[in-house]
Design a protein around this motif. Structure first.
Motif, PDB file in Angstrom:
ATOM      1  N   THR A 173       0.850  -1.188   0.000  1.00  0.00           N
ATOM      2  CA  THR A 173       0.000   0.000   0.000  1.00  0.00           C
ATOM      3  C   THR A 173       0.885   1.236   0.000  1.00  0.00           C
ATOM      4  O   THR A 173       1.966   1.251   0.586  1.00  0.00           O
ATOM      5  N   VAL A 174       0.420   2.263  -0.682  1.00  0.00           N
ATOM      6  CA  VAL A 174       1.078   3.571  -0.692  1.00  0.00           C
ATOM      7  C   VAL A 174       0.005   4.596  -0.361  1.00  0.00           C
ATOM      8  O   VAL A 174      -1.012   4.669  -1.062  1.00  0.00           O
ATOM      9  N   LEU A 180       4.729   3.434  -7.993  1.00  0.00           N
ATOM     10  CA  LEU A 180       4.813   4.175  -6.736  1.00  0.00           C
ATOM     11  C   LEU A 180       4.419   5.627  -6.951  1.00  0.00           C
ATOM     12  O   LEU A 180       3.703   6.216  -6.124  1.00  0.00           O
ATOM     13  N   GLY A 181       4.859   6.202  -8.060  1.00  0.00           N
ATOM     14  CA  GLY A 181       4.513   7.583  -8.367  1.00  0.00           C
ATOM     15  C   GLY A 181       3.031   7.767  -8.604  1.00  0.00           C
ATOM     16  O   GLY A 181       2.431   8.750  -8.144  1.00  0.00           O
ATOM     17  N   ASP A 182       2.407   6.821  -9.314  1.00  0.00           N
ATOM     18  CA  ASP A 182       0.972   6.903  -9.574  1.00  0.00           C
ATOM     19  C   ASP A 182       0.163   6.869  -8.280  1.00  0.00           C
ATOM     20  O   ASP A 182      -0.952   7.391  -8.224  1.00  0.00           O
ATOM     21  N   ALA A 183       0.729   6.218  -7.246  1.00  0.00           N
ATOM     22  CA  ALA A 183       0.030   6.138  -5.963  1.00  0.00           C
ATOM     23  C   ALA A 183       0.372   7.319  -5.051  1.00  0.00           C
ATOM     24  O   ALA A 183      -0.080   7.383  -3.907  1.00  0.00           O
ATOM     25  N   GLY A 184       1.196   8.243  -5.553  1.00  0.00           N
ATOM     26  CA  GLY A 184       1.468   9.470  -4.796  1.00  0.00           C
ATOM     27  C   GLY A 184       2.757   9.493  -4.007  1.00  0.00           C
ATOM     28  O   GLY A 184       2.982  10.421  -3.220  1.00  0.00           O
ATOM     29  N   ALA A 232       6.805   9.987  -3.636  1.00  0.00           N
ATOM     30  CA  ALA A 232       7.970  10.560  -4.309  1.00  0.00           C
ATOM     31  C   ALA A 232       8.932   9.426  -4.662  1.00  0.00           C
ATOM     32  O   ALA A 232       8.978   8.407  -3.981  1.00  0.00           O
ATOM     33  N   ASP A 233       9.670   9.598  -5.750  1.00  0.00           N
ATOM     34  CA  ASP A 233      10.569   8.543  -6.215  1.00  0.00           C
ATOM     35  C   ASP A 233      11.622   8.239  -5.141  1.00  0.00           C
ATOM     36  O   ASP A 233      12.442   9.090  -4.800  1.00  0.00           O
ATOM     37  N   PRO A 234      11.614   7.004  -4.587  1.00  0.00           N
ATOM     38  CA  PRO A 234      12.573   6.671  -3.527  1.00  0.00           C
ATOM     39  C   PRO A 234      13.899   6.131  -4.061  1.00  0.00           C
ATOM     40  O   PRO A 234      14.826   5.896  -3.297  1.00  0.00           O
ATOM     41  N   LEU A 235      13.976   5.924  -5.382  1.00  0.00           N
ATOM     42  CA  LEU A 235      15.153   5.281  -5.965  1.00  0.00           C
ATOM     43  C   LEU A 235      16.076   6.284  -6.653  1.00  0.00           C
ATOM     44  O   LEU A 235      15.648   7.034  -7.522  1.00  0.00           O
ATOM     45  N   PRO A 287      10.833   7.899   1.034  1.00  0.00           N
ATOM     46  CA  PRO A 287      10.214   9.163   0.655  1.00  0.00           C
ATOM     47  C   PRO A 287       9.468   9.798   1.819  1.00  0.00           C
ATOM     48  O   PRO A 287       9.067   9.109   2.755  1.00  0.00           O
ATOM     49  N   ALA A 288       9.309  11.109   1.765  1.00  0.00           N
ATOM     50  CA  ALA A 288       8.587  11.803   2.826  1.00  0.00           C
ATOM     51  C   ALA A 288       7.124  11.396   2.813  1.00  0.00           C
ATOM     52  O   ALA A 288       6.552  11.085   1.769  1.00  0.00           O
TER      53      ALA A 288
END
Length: 201
Positions: free
Chosen positions: A118-119, A177-181, A183-186, A199-200
């Protein structure tokens, strides 16, 4: 699970010393070098990977010999495949520094037991390979992860997809991950690999 199969004790010893496995399954009756000797040598070289010994020998002395050689668990043939898988999962969980089935990074929450992600409380669907890659990153947050490490932990010796396939999976993870809101963690470290930073929220 990504599995490497090796045919004899000497190859098993070399493989287990050169690659960082989560769990090792050793048959006692291996050619060239017995499973017991492989286990003893791995422990003498400070390889701490959990070892499950398999054997057709059911005497108490044989089981004691396996455990004294350094095995963490012992399974006598014949056995149900489900039991092998259950024991492997238990051993791998025991070996991980993070014992919980919940892996978190900011708004990202992975439940390895339920196999869900989940994100921001929104369920994100991942393929099994995407899930395995993200799980490895979550277990190694802040560390440099090379492409070779990803291949060793998520694929196997037989991997022949090349660098491009790994980049495709990384791009898919970023997009989902981006589509779910999130920020890019990689972070891509050119010529080295990737680093996952939480990500924050």
């Amino acid at each position: 699970m990504a599995v490497d199969g090796l045919d004899d004790g000497e190859d098993a010893l070399a493989g287990a010393r050169s690659l960082d496995y989560d769990v090792i399954v050793l048959d006692v009756m291996l050619p060239r070098l017995s499973g017991l000797e492989v286990c003893r040598q791995l422990r003498s070289h400070h390889v701490e990977t959990p070892i499950l010994m398999l054997t057709g020998l059911d005497a108490v002395d044989d089981r004691v010999a396996g455990l004294e050689a350094g095995a963490d668990d012992y399974l006598v043939k014949p056995f149900a495949l489900k039991e092998v898988v259950a024991r492997l999962r238990a051993l791998s969980r025991r070996h991980l520094s993070q014992r919980t089935s919940l892996l978190t990074a900011g708004p990202i929450v992975m439940d390895t037991a339920a196999h869900t992600l989940t994100v921001n409380s929104q369920i994100v669907e991942l393929t099994s390979k995407e899930f395995s890659i993200l799980e490895y990153f979550l277990l190694n947050q802040g560390r440099l992860i090379t492409r070779s490490q990803l291949i060793e932990h998520v694929w196997s010796f037989g991997f022949d997809g090349g660098r491009n396939l790994i980049e495709v999976y990384i791009a898919r993870l970023r997009r989902k991950l981006g589509d779910a809101g999130a920020a890019d963690p990689l972070t891509t470290l050119r010529g080295s690999g990737y680093r996952f930073v939480s990500p924050a929220v």
